[in-house]
Design an enzyme around this catalytic site. Structure first.
Site, short mmCIF file in Angstrom:
data_model
loop_
_atom_site.label_atom_id
_atom_site.label_comp_id
_atom_site.label_asym_id
_atom_site.label_seq_id
_atom_site.Cartn_x
_atom_site.Cartn_y
_atom_site.Cartn_z
NE ARG A 119 -4.13 -1.92 1.92
CZ ARG A 119 -4.11 -2.92 2.80
NH1 ARG A 119 -3.25 -2.91 3.79
NH2 ARG A 119 -4.96 -3.91 2.67
CE LYS A 141 -0.67 13.79 -15.00
NZ LYS A 141 -0.92 14.33 -16.35
CD GLU A 183 7.13 16.50 -22.74
OE1 GLU A 183 6.53 17.50 -22.31
OE2 GLU A 183 6.53 15.46 -23.10
CE LYS A 225 5.23 17.55 -14.27
NZ LYS A 225 5.29 16.34 -15.02
CD GLU A 235 -3.85 16.35 -16.18
OE1 GLU A 235 -2.65 16.09 -16.05
OE2 GLU A 235 -4.55 15.92 -17.10
NE ARG A 239 0.39 17.01 -13.24
CZ ARG A 239 1.03 16.20 -12.42
NH1 ARG A 239 0.72 16.19 -11.15
NH2 ARG A 239 1.98 15.41 -12.87
CG ASN A 243 -1.70 16.75 -20.54
OD1 ASN A 243 -0.69 16.11 -20.23
ND2 ASN A 243 -2.77 16.81 -19.77
CG HIS A 246 1.43 15.59 -24.24
ND1 HIS A 246 2.13 16.77 -24.34
CD2 HIS A 246 2.25 14.72 -23.58
CE1 HIS A 246 3.31 16.63 -23.75
NE2 HIS A 246 3.42 15.40 -23.28
CG HIS A 250 -0.66 10.76 -25.59
ND1 HIS A 250 -1.33 11.16 -24.46
CD2 HIS A 250 0.65 10.72 -25.23
CE1 HIS A 250 -0.47 11.37 -23.47
NE2 HIS A 250 0.73 11.11 -23.92
CG HIS A 263 6.41 11.14 -24.96
ND1 HIS A 263 5.05 10.97 -25.09
CD2 HIS A 263 6.57 12.23 -24.15
CE1 HIS A 263 4.41 11.90 -24.39
NE2 HIS A 263 5.31 12.67 -23.81
N1 GLY Z 1 3.54 14.99 -17.97
C1 GLY Z 1 2.41 15.77 -17.67
C2 GLY Z 1 2.16 15.89 -16.21
O1 GLY Z 1 2.98 15.48 -15.39
O2 GLY Z 1 1.12 16.36 -15.82
#
Ligand code: GLY
Length: 362
Positions: A119, A141, A183, A225, A235, A239, A243, A246, A250, A263
């Site tokens: 956990r 993330k 990025e 960031k 998010e 946040r 993206n 993206h 994606h 990527h």
């Molecule tokens: N890579 C996008 C984020 O961390 O929200």
């Protein structure tokens, strides 16, 4: 000299240390007896696994290594299960630390294991790619892909520390390094126009990995960031600006079988697309869209798929359908009003998406 940036998330706050060598890795210091499981892929383990392990053992910790195959296909539930088994047979207890030594794939996979094993065990990120350094190792993330789409299973789980050792970038192949620059450019577009200008001025230094420039550029990306994540950890809203590029990126990755483009390459094409879409519906200046495309090109990033197998629009539109930002079967785009200011949650008519794709990306 190391730079330290704090990600401010109340009791989940943590430092990002940026420097050379790992002597600045404060959490991994002074905890003799702690069991550490280092997760890396076969490439990174061969290059750095032993050295990192020896450093940690030198500080009195018991260090074990778990190695997974390199490549995005490894970011799957099968390898999560493998790592659970490795953690169990290594006797990892609640006091243990799981270290992700690698790029984005390893960080996301190991982070998810850390979030769920017992956990939750403590987790440290040691990113080894530029992309992981400026993006995926920060912000918590974690997760894996399903056959139906990227990152469909995961958890928000913050590391207790990010140790960005710029020396580790020395062994990064140029194509992967350049992919990470996508990025970096993103932060200029979404947050900081003067940073965008700095990148324009220092294209050659960036490509040559000038160490002083690189340290300050990585630090600025991490600062941005950290600020965005502190505003909106899970998010719910802002946040999502991270993206930018993206949604199409994606879809391209999916259409290319997750192997055709890295990527960052897919994100570069997605940012070129998003900049031109922004001109159409957000009043983004055409001259600034041209600057975005010029900077990406100068950094050797692609603007559009080249070669015979350019994905057909219906394939890409279908791939966007499974993006997890899709709501009511309509993809949401992050667009830009001006350099340094992004807008989230933009719905765009299908006909306009196709028109911009045909004009600027095909
Ligand atoms: N890579 C996008 C984020 O961390 O929200």
């Amino acid at each position: 000299m190391a730079t330290t940036i704090q990600v401010k998330l109340a009791e989940r706050s943590y430092p990002i240390h940026i420097g050379k060598g790992l002597s600045f890795a404060s959490t991994l210091d002074g905890q003799p007896g702690t069991r550490i499981l280092i997760v890396s892929d076969s490439h990174v383990d061969a290059l750095h696994g032993q050295a990192v392990c020896a450093q940690l053992e030198g500080r009195g910790m018991t260090c074990l290594r778990a190695v997974v195959p390199a490549g995005e296909e490894t970011k799957s539930l099968k390898w999560v299960e493998y790592l659970y088994a490795q953690a169990a047979s290594a006797g990892l207890d609640r006091n243990a630390i799981l270290v992700a030594l690698g790029g984005g794939m390893v960080g996301d996979l190991a982070g998810f294991v850390a979030a769920t094993y017992l956990r939750g065990v403590r987790f440290v990120q040691i990113p080894t790619s530029l992309l992981a350094l400026v993006d995926s190792s920060v912000g918590g993330k974690t997760g894996v892909n399903l056959p139906q789409g990227k990152n469909l299973v995961g958890a928000f789980y913050q590391p207790i520390e990010v140790d960005a050792d710029l020396d580790l970038l020395k062994t990064l192949p140029q194509r992967e390094y350049v992919s990470g620059l996508a990025e970096v450019v993103k932060y200029g577009i979404i947050w900081d126009a003067s940073f965008f200008h700095l990148l324009e001025k220092h294209q050659d230094g960036l490509l040559a990995r000038d160490p002083v420039l690189l340290e300050s550029v990585v630090a600025r990306c991490c600062e941005i960031k950290a600020e965005v994540v502190a505003m909106d950890e899970r998010e719910i809203g802002p946040r999502a600006i991270l993206n930018f590029g993206h949604t199409l990126g994606h879809a391209l990755e999916k259409a290319g079988g997750y192997g055709r483009w890295l990527h960052g390459e897919a994100v570069a094409m997605g940012m070129h697309f998003a900049a031109h879409l922004s001109v159409k519906i957000e009043g983004f200046a055409p001259a600034d869209a041209a600057r975005v495309s010029a900077l990406l090109t100068a950094l050797r990033l692609p603007l559009r798929p080249e070669g015979e197998a350019v994905p057909a629009w219906p394939v890409l539109r279908g791939a966007m359908q499974s993006d997890k930002k899709t709501l009511a079967r309509r993809p949401r785009f992050v667009l830009s009003r001006k350099l340094g200011a992004a807008v989230v949650g933009c719905e765009v008519e299908d006909s306009l998406l196709e028109e911009v794709w045909n004009v600027c990306c095909k």
